[in-house]
Write a protein that holds these residues in place. Structure first.
Motif, PDB file in Angstrom:
ATOM      1  N   MET A   1     -12.343  32.595 104.849  1.00  0.00           N
ATOM      2  CA  MET A   1     -11.058  32.593 104.148  1.00  0.00           C
ATOM      3  C   MET A   1     -11.163  33.484 102.912  1.00  0.00           C
ATOM      4  SD  MET A   1      -9.789  28.598 104.404  1.00  0.00           S
ATOM      5  CE  MET A   1     -11.262  27.904 103.690  1.00  0.00           C
ATOM      6  N   ASN A   2     -10.768  34.737 103.022  1.00  0.00           N
ATOM      7  CA  ASN A   2     -10.880  35.691 101.932  1.00  0.00           C
ATOM      8  C   ASN A   2      -9.625  35.732 101.066  1.00  0.00           C
ATOM      9  OD1 ASN A   2     -13.482  36.548 102.726  1.00  0.00           O
ATOM     10  ND2 ASN A   2     -12.579  37.877 104.293  1.00  0.00           N
ATOM     11  N   GLU A   3      -8.503  35.231 101.580  1.00  0.00           N
ATOM     12  CA  GLU A   3      -7.260  35.261 100.824  1.00  0.00           C
ATOM     13  C   GLU A   3      -7.181  33.988  99.981  1.00  0.00           C
ATOM     14  OE1 GLU A   3      -7.260  35.526 104.236  1.00  0.00           O
ATOM     15  OE2 GLU A   3      -7.223  37.715 104.264  1.00  0.00           O
ATOM     16  N   TYR A   4      -6.855  34.161  98.699  1.00  0.00           N
ATOM     17  CA  TYR A   4      -6.807  32.973  97.851  1.00  0.00           C
ATOM     18  C   TYR A   4      -5.883  33.189  96.659  1.00  0.00           C
ATOM     19  CZ  TYR A   4     -10.054  35.489  94.749  1.00  0.00           C
ATOM     20  OH  TYR A   4     -10.641  36.419  93.923  1.00  0.00           O
ATOM     21  N   ILE A   5      -5.540  32.067  96.012  1.00  0.00           N
ATOM     22  CA  ILE A   5      -4.848  32.057  94.732  1.00  0.00           C
ATOM     23  C   ILE A   5      -5.746  31.311  93.765  1.00  0.00           C
ATOM     24  CG2 ILE A   5      -2.817  31.284  93.437  1.00  0.00           C
ATOM     25  CD1 ILE A   5      -1.256  31.339  96.072  1.00  0.00           C
ATOM     26  N   ALA A  93       2.546  38.059  94.614  1.00  0.00           N
ATOM     27  CA  ALA A  93       2.111  39.027  93.610  1.00  0.00           C
ATOM     28  C   ALA A  93       3.141  40.138  93.422  1.00  0.00           C
ATOM     29  CB  ALA A  93       0.759  39.618  94.013  1.00  0.00           C
ATOM     30  N   LYS A  94       3.730  40.586  94.504  1.00  0.00           N
ATOM     31  CA  LYS A  94       4.742  41.642  94.424  1.00  0.00           C
ATOM     32  C   LYS A  94       5.946  41.183  93.614  1.00  0.00           C
ATOM     33  CE  LYS A  94       7.777  44.515  97.297  1.00  0.00           C
ATOM     34  NZ  LYS A  94       8.259  44.793  98.680  1.00  0.00           N
ATOM     35  N   ALA A  95       6.372  39.929  93.827  1.00  0.00           N
ATOM     36  CA  ALA A  95       7.542  39.404  93.120  1.00  0.00           C
ATOM     37  C   ALA A  95       7.295  39.280  91.620  1.00  0.00           C
ATOM     38  CB  ALA A  95       7.935  38.045  93.696  1.00  0.00           C
ATOM     39  N   LEU A  96       6.044  39.020  91.230  1.00  0.00           N
ATOM     40  CA  LEU A  96       5.724  38.806  89.820  1.00  0.00           C
ATOM     41  C   LEU A  96       5.487  40.104  89.055  1.00  0.00           C
ATOM     42  CD1 LEU A  96       3.231  35.798  90.007  1.00  0.00           C
ATOM     43  CD2 LEU A  96       5.694  35.753  89.633  1.00  0.00           C
ATOM     44  N   GLU A 180      -5.279  39.202  98.366  1.00  0.00           N
ATOM     45  CA  GLU A 180      -4.981  39.441  99.788  1.00  0.00           C
ATOM     46  C   GLU A 180      -4.918  40.952  99.990  1.00  0.00           C
ATOM     47  OE1 GLU A 180      -1.965  38.342 103.479  1.00  0.00           O
ATOM     48  OE2 GLU A 180      -1.374  37.821 101.446  1.00  0.00           O
ATOM     49  N   GLY A 181      -6.013  41.526 100.460  1.00  0.00           N
ATOM     50  CA  GLY A 181      -6.070  42.976 100.628  1.00  0.00           C
ATOM     51  C   GLY A 181      -6.055  43.709  99.310  1.00  0.00           C
ATOM     52  N   GLY A 182      -6.492  43.065  98.256  1.00  0.00           N
ATOM     53  CA  GLY A 182      -6.457  43.626  96.914  1.00  0.00           C
ATOM     54  C   GLY A 182      -6.162  42.515  95.925  1.00  0.00           C
ATOM     55  N   LYS A 183      -6.666  42.655  94.713  1.00  0.00           N
ATOM     56  CA  LYS A 183      -6.546  41.596  93.723  1.00  0.00           C
ATOM     57  C   LYS A 183      -5.474  41.921  92.690  1.00  0.00           C
ATOM     58  CE  LYS A 183     -10.353  39.593  92.563  1.00  0.00           C
ATOM     59  NZ  LYS A 183     -11.678  39.277  91.954  1.00  0.00           N
ATOM     60  N   SER A 184      -4.595  40.950  92.421  1.00  0.00           N
ATOM     61  CA  SER A 184      -3.568  41.090  91.387  1.00  0.00           C
ATOM     62  C   SER A 184      -3.772  39.971  90.372  1.00  0.00           C
ATOM     63  CB  SER A 184      -2.160  40.981  91.992  1.00  0.00           C
ATOM     64  OG  SER A 184      -1.934  42.016  92.928  1.00  0.00           O
ATOM     65  N   ILE A 185      -3.877  40.333  89.090  1.00  0.00           N
ATOM     66  CA  ILE A 185      -4.160  39.363  88.040  1.00  0.00           C
ATOM     67  C   ILE A 185      -3.030  39.359  87.009  1.00  0.00           C
ATOM     68  CG2 ILE A 185      -5.784  38.693  86.227  1.00  0.00           C
ATOM     69  CD1 ILE A 185      -7.973  40.151  87.806  1.00  0.00           C
ATOM     70  N   PHE A 186      -2.554  38.155  86.673  1.00  0.00           N
ATOM     71  CA  PHE A 186      -1.471  37.991  85.703  1.00  0.00           C
ATOM     72  C   PHE A 186      -1.940  37.003  84.640  1.00  0.00           C
ATOM     73  CE2 PHE A 186       0.215  38.880  89.887  1.00  0.00           C
ATOM     74  CZ  PHE A 186       1.107  39.924  89.669  1.00  0.00           C
ATOM     75  N   GLU A 187      -2.101  37.468  83.414  1.00  0.00           N
ATOM     76  CA  GLU A 187      -2.564  36.616  82.318  1.00  0.00           C
ATOM     77  C   GLU A 187      -1.423  36.371  81.333  1.00  0.00           C
ATOM     78  OE1 GLU A 187      -5.403  37.389  78.627  1.00  0.00           O
ATOM     79  OE2 GLU A 187      -6.586  37.146  80.470  1.00  0.00           O
ATOM     80  N   PHE A 188      -1.109  35.092  81.145  1.00  0.00           N
ATOM     81  CA  PHE A 188       0.006  34.710  80.287  1.00  0.00           C
ATOM     82  C   PHE A 188      -0.491  33.969  79.047  1.00  0.00           C
ATOM     83  CE2 PHE A 188       1.783  34.906  84.572  1.00  0.00           C
ATOM     84  CZ  PHE A 188       3.000  35.550  84.376  1.00  0.00           C
ATOM     85  N   ASP A 189      -0.025  34.396  77.875  1.00  0.00           N
ATOM     86  CA  ASP A 189      -0.153  33.578  76.674  1.00  0.00           C
ATOM     87  C   ASP A 189       1.254  33.087  76.326  1.00  0.00           C
ATOM     88  OD1 ASP A 189       1.166  35.784  75.619  1.00  0.00           O
ATOM     89  OD2 ASP A 189      -0.562  36.516  74.483  1.00  0.00           O
ATOM     90  N   ALA A 190       1.390  32.375  75.227  1.00  0.00           N
ATOM     91  CA  ALA A 190       2.687  31.784  74.889  1.00  0.00           C
ATOM     92  C   ALA A 190       3.775  32.851  74.742  1.00  0.00           C
ATOM     93  CB  ALA A 190       2.571  30.965  73.600  1.00  0.00           C
TER      94      ALA A 190
END
Length: 291
Positions: A1-5, A93-96, A180-190
């Motif tokens: 299982m390579n796809e994850y959140i 990831a695309k939507a965000l 999923e076929g590439g990594k997308s990272i979203f970091e949120f602060d306040a």
């Protein structure tokens, strides 16, 4: 299982590498909901308001398997099940991506309040400065203000709910990673979380549309003096939509029409995060048709 959140909490709410059931539970519920909305969008090519999963296969294809918490402030990884539908995690990831980048840049939310928009649209109608479209035309050629597919808005709203804990707690950070076929990272602060919320919750009115249908009910709500709601059955497609009613005067105009059969109203699509579902999206009452 390579796809994850992956979800990671940093700061006060992740003290001693632990988080509260409330914060974690809300995050997991809305991550699963985002997964469900993305799945419907990938499978059908679109997602519509109030759409839900149905059938055992759909639940199998959207399942997330929770892994062991890892070292860090609090880090939890959820793997897509072996039966998972390809493209679903990538769709989240695309939507965000667009609203996250805008939030990072603190993009301003332009426009007037909904109250001012209602008044301006009614004034333009009174002076015949804008034309009223037919519902069929709206479906065929959506309003120019609707530049984003409804699936993006639907997914982003679920993630926005996860960010409540971040918005309310300065110093807290939440990082979402989608693989999923590439990594997308979203970091949120306040600050970023607050800007993201303003962007995805912004509401605007589309152009006026002629709707024919039956008013099923009206609801004043508890101790409200305006901003009422009704349930309107669209005769063109049989779908029940939420009809927003701004004032007591508007409510009184509509009250005699409850369950009296089909009649014509003029209403405007309520566009949220530049998206609107023309089939089942909420609409704002502007007036009775004089036809």
């Amino acid at each position: 299982m390579n796809e994850y959140i992956e979800i990671k909490f940093d700061g006060g709410i992740a003290d001693k590498h632990q988080v509260s059931v409330r914060d974690l539970g809300r995050s997991l519920v809305h991550l699963q909901s985002a997964m469900d909305r993305a799945y419907l969008d990938v499978k059908h090519g679109k997602v519509w308001k109030h759409a839900r999963l149905s059938g055992v296969k759909a639940f199998q294809e959207t399942a997330l398997i929770v892994g062991e918490p890892e070292k860090g402030s609090y880090l939890l990884k959820m793997f897509q099940s072996p039966d998972g539908k390809k493209g679903t995690i990538k769709r989240i990831a695309k939507a965000l991506t667009a609203p996250f980048k805008a939030a990072q840049n603190e993009a301003a939310v332009l426009g007037y309040s909904l109250e001012n928009q209602i008044a301006n649209t009614r004034n333009a109608l009174h002076h015949k400065q804008i034309a009223v479209r037919k519902f069929a035309d709206l479906v065929k050629e959506p309003d120019e203000a609707i530049v984003r597919v409804y699936g993006d808005r639907s997914i982003s709203k679920e993630v926005d709910q996860i960010l409540i804990a971040v918005r309310k707690n300065p110093g807290v950070k939440l990082t979402l990673t989608f693989e999923e076929g590439g990594k997308s990272i979203f970091e949120f602060d306040a600050k970023t979380a607050a800007a993201f919320h303003r962007l995805v919750s912004h509401r605007a009115l589309g152009g006026p549309v002629l709707y024919r249908g039956e008013l099923r009910s009206l609801d004043r709500g508890p101790k409200q003096h305006r901003n009422y709601k009704g349930r309107f059955i669209n005769a063109d497609n049989g779908k029940t939509v939420t009809l927003h009613i701004f004032s007591q005067e508007d409510y009184d105009f509509l009250a005699p029409h409850i369950r009296t059969g089909d009649f014509d109203i003029i209403a405007a699509p309520i566009i949220e995060h530049d998206a609107f579902d023309p089939v089942g999206g909420d609409i704002q009452f502007l007036g009775l048709s004089k036809k």
